[in-house]
Scaffold this motif. Sequence first.
Motif, PDB file in Angstrom:
ATOM      1  N   ASN A 158       0.843  -1.186   0.000  1.00 20.24           N
ATOM      2  CA  ASN A 158       0.000   0.000   0.000  1.00 20.24           C
ATOM      3  C   ASN A 158       0.886   1.247   0.000  1.00 20.24           C
ATOM      4  OD1 ASN A 158      -1.399   2.196   2.001  1.00 20.24           O
ATOM      5  ND2 ASN A 158      -2.880   1.245   0.636  1.00 20.24           N
ATOM      6  N   LYS A 159       0.624   2.127  -0.922  1.00 25.72           N
ATOM      7  CA  LYS A 159       1.487   3.291  -1.118  1.00 25.72           C
ATOM      8  C   LYS A 159       1.493   4.216   0.103  1.00 25.72           C
ATOM      9  CE  LYS A 159       2.522   6.671  -4.752  1.00 25.72           C
ATOM     10  NZ  LYS A 159       2.098   7.163  -6.088  1.00 25.72           N
ATOM     11  N   ALA A 160       0.326   4.470   0.656  1.00 24.75           N
ATOM     12  CA  ALA A 160       0.240   5.366   1.815  1.00 24.75           C
ATOM     13  C   ALA A 160       0.944   4.773   3.028  1.00 24.75           C
ATOM     14  CB  ALA A 160      -1.224   5.656   2.143  1.00 24.75           C
ATOM     15  N   LYS A 161       0.837   3.458   3.187  1.00 22.61           N
ATOM     16  CA  LYS A 161       1.493   2.810   4.328  1.00 22.61           C
ATOM     17  C   LYS A 161       3.009   2.932   4.210  1.00 22.61           C
ATOM     18  CE  LYS A 161      -0.236   0.659   7.127  1.00 22.61           C
ATOM     19  NZ  LYS A 161      -0.719   0.975   8.492  1.00 22.61           N
ATOM     20  N   TYR A 162       3.526   2.672   3.011  1.00 21.90           N
ATOM     21  CA  TYR A 162       4.968   2.807   2.803  1.00 21.90           C
ATOM     22  C   TYR A 162       5.425   4.233   3.061  1.00 21.90           C
ATOM     23  CZ  TYR A 162       9.491   3.031   0.425  1.00 21.90           C
ATOM     24  OH  TYR A 162      10.812   3.247   0.139  1.00 21.90           O
ATOM     25  N   GLU A 163       4.682   5.193   2.527  1.00 22.29           N
ATOM     26  CA  GLU A 163       5.076   6.600   2.666  1.00 22.29           C
ATOM     27  C   GLU A 163       4.941   7.100   4.098  1.00 22.29           C
ATOM     28  OE1 GLU A 163       2.717   8.564  -0.281  1.00 22.29           O
ATOM     29  OE2 GLU A 163       4.076   8.015  -1.931  1.00 22.29           O
ATOM     30  N   SER A 164       4.144   6.409   4.925  1.00 23.52           N
ATOM     31  CA  SER A 164       3.976   6.814   6.323  1.00 23.52           C
ATOM     32  C   SER A 164       5.145   6.361   7.192  1.00 23.52           C
ATOM     33  CB  SER A 164       2.679   6.238   6.896  1.00 23.52           C
ATOM     34  OG  SER A 164       2.785   4.830   7.105  1.00 23.52           O
ATOM     35  N   MET A 165       5.984   5.485   6.654  1.00 18.84           N
ATOM     36  CA  MET A 165       7.129   4.986   7.412  1.00 18.84           C
ATOM     37  C   MET A 165       8.246   6.014   7.462  1.00 18.84           C
ATOM     38  SD  MET A 165       7.541   1.025   6.156  1.00 18.84           S
ATOM     39  CE  MET A 165       6.633  -0.278   6.989  1.00 18.84           C
ATOM     40  N   PRO A 166       8.972   6.083   8.568  1.00 10.47           N
ATOM     41  CA  PRO A 166      10.156   6.946   8.596  1.00 10.47           C
ATOM     42  C   PRO A 166      11.205   6.428   7.621  1.00 10.47           C
ATOM     43  CG  PRO A 166      10.056   5.576  10.567  1.00 10.47           C
ATOM     44  CD  PRO A 166       8.758   5.390   9.854  1.00 10.47           C
ATOM     45  N   ALA A 167      12.132   7.288   7.269  1.00 11.67           N
ATOM     46  CA  ALA A 167      13.108   6.959   6.221  1.00 11.67           C
ATOM     47  C   ALA A 167      13.908   5.695   6.528  1.00 11.67           C
ATOM     48  CB  ALA A 167      14.055   8.143   6.007  1.00 11.67           C
ATOM     49  N   ASP A 168      14.244   5.476   7.808  1.00  8.78           N
ATOM     50  CA  ASP A 168      15.061   4.308   8.118  1.00  8.78           C
ATOM     51  C   ASP A 168      14.301   3.005   7.915  1.00  8.78           C
ATOM     52  OD1 ASP A 168      13.447   4.994  10.345  1.00  8.78           O
ATOM     53  OD2 ASP A 168      14.778   3.920  11.719  1.00  8.78           O
ATOM     54  N   LEU A 169      12.977   3.026   8.186  1.00  9.43           N
ATOM     55  CA  LEU A 169      12.179   1.820   7.964  1.00  9.43           C
ATOM     56  C   LEU A 169      11.875   1.625   6.479  1.00  9.43           C
ATOM     57  CD1 LEU A 169       9.714   1.708  10.993  1.00  9.43           C
ATOM     58  CD2 LEU A 169      12.000   0.719  10.740  1.00  9.43           C
ATOM     59  N   GLN A 170      11.692   2.724   5.770  1.00 11.85           N
ATOM     60  CA  GLN A 170      11.553   2.613   4.309  1.00 11.85           C
ATOM     61  C   GLN A 170      12.792   1.958   3.714  1.00 11.85           C
ATOM     62  OE1 GLN A 170      10.729   6.436   2.568  1.00 11.85           O
ATOM     63  NE2 GLN A 170       8.584   6.453   3.210  1.00 11.85           N
ATOM     64  N   GLN A 171      13.948   2.323   4.238  1.00 11.16           N
ATOM     65  CA  GLN A 171      15.194   1.754   3.729  1.00 11.16           C
ATOM     66  C   GLN A 171      15.259   0.262   3.987  1.00 11.16           C
ATOM     67  OE1 GLN A 171      17.659   3.533   1.929  1.00 11.16           O
ATOM     68  NE2 GLN A 171      18.137   1.386   1.467  1.00 11.16           N
ATOM     69  N   ILE A 172      14.772  -0.176   5.122  1.00 12.52           N
ATOM     70  CA  ILE A 172      14.754  -1.607   5.418  1.00 12.52           C
ATOM     71  C   ILE A 172      13.837  -2.340   4.439  1.00 12.52           C
ATOM     72  CG2 ILE A 172      13.964  -3.321   7.114  1.00 12.52           C
ATOM     73  CD1 ILE A 172      15.061  -1.405   9.281  1.00 12.52           C
ATOM     74  N   MET A 173      12.666  -1.759   4.161  1.00 10.98           N
ATOM     75  CA  MET A 173      11.774  -2.371   3.172  1.00 10.98           C
ATOM     76  C   MET A 173      12.453  -2.398   1.804  1.00 10.98           C
ATOM     77  SD  MET A 173       9.148  -3.332   4.869  1.00 10.98           S
ATOM     78  CE  MET A 173       8.216  -3.928   3.444  1.00 10.98           C
ATOM     79  N   ASP A 174      13.113  -1.304   1.449  1.00  8.54           N
ATOM     80  CA  ASP A 174      13.809  -1.233   0.158  1.00  8.54           C
ATOM     81  C   ASP A 174      14.922  -2.277   0.069  1.00  8.54           C
ATOM     82  OD1 ASP A 174      12.174   0.903  -0.400  1.00  8.54           O
ATOM     83  OD2 ASP A 174      13.728   2.428  -0.130  1.00  8.54           O
TER      84      ASP A 174
END
Length: 347
Positions: free
Chosen positions: A250-266
């Motif tokens: 889900n795009k909104a869920k991903y964008e709601s994550m802080p940058a460090d957690l987005q990086q982990i998903m990436d």
Amino acid sequence: MIKRIIAQTAGVAVLGAAIAASAQAAEFNLKMHHFLPAKAPAHAKFFQPWADSIEEASEGRIKIKIYGSMSLGGKPPQLVDQVQDGFVDIIWTLPGYTPGRFPAISAFENPFMVTDAYETSQALQAYYEANPEVQKEFADMHPLAFWTHDRGVVYSKGDAIDSVADFAGKKIRNPSRPVAAALDALGATPVGMPVPEMPQALAKNVIDGTVIPFEIVPALKLHELVDNAVEVQTEDGRGLYTAVFLLGMNKAKYESMPADLQQIMDDHAGMYFAKLGGEFFKNAENFGRKLIDENATRSQMPAAEVKKMQEATANVPVEWVKEMDGLGLPGQKLLDSANAMLEKYSK
């Protein structure tokens, strides 16, 4: 007394730390939804370790709970809407389950656009990353990764379908529009349906056979439902077909994550995941082959018949290009890109 107070204070501190850790662990509880049962190798031995790795890397701040067998409701073709609407956070699905919705990504579902799952998955992910037209199709979600299964196999009840002539009049399950076009070109009657519907369709003689990789055999108990499995492979190692898989968030869920957690998903997505998924799906073929060998007959389509099959289906990608052009997409450019990526990542 003083020792007791110190011990109690230490206990409170430990309890406080545990509560804090628990709160941290609940920061992002993600629901992942897919169509196969939890006992399927892909669920238990692939997606669960992947989810566990994310939880570990995030120190418990991201936790992914996986729901198989469409247990949260709906049918497989509805998974895309579920993740886009935020009903679930992550999905595993096939874009081909929603015909016409993701046309450009289907380049790899044309006939003979697969070598093995490991190589082709990387080629597919690279194709997505190289083409804005393909990326645009998934603008309403956050695609984590794309990958494919291994070379598709032709299964049948009764006699083996090991020549072009044998396809005539047979009702064969197909996973996507390009595969349906290929089966039609071979004289078969393509019957579109998601994977979970396949066993009942075979048992009730709704279909005479199916195309699917060996990997899925254990989960569907396909070895108990068919008599023959015919492998199709060209001299340069290409198989009849593959299917495109999508891991979408889900795009909104991903964008709601802080940058460090987005990086982990990436870090657990993109080419990393394509390699991981491709390798798993390639290796998972062996157990399916074993079950077929124990309960049915496995054979190779003769080389002369494979060439006839290539000739019979040669117009399918031509028509695919025309279809893309009609949709305002650069059909030949996309097909050339897909072939170039497959050549690049094939050994």
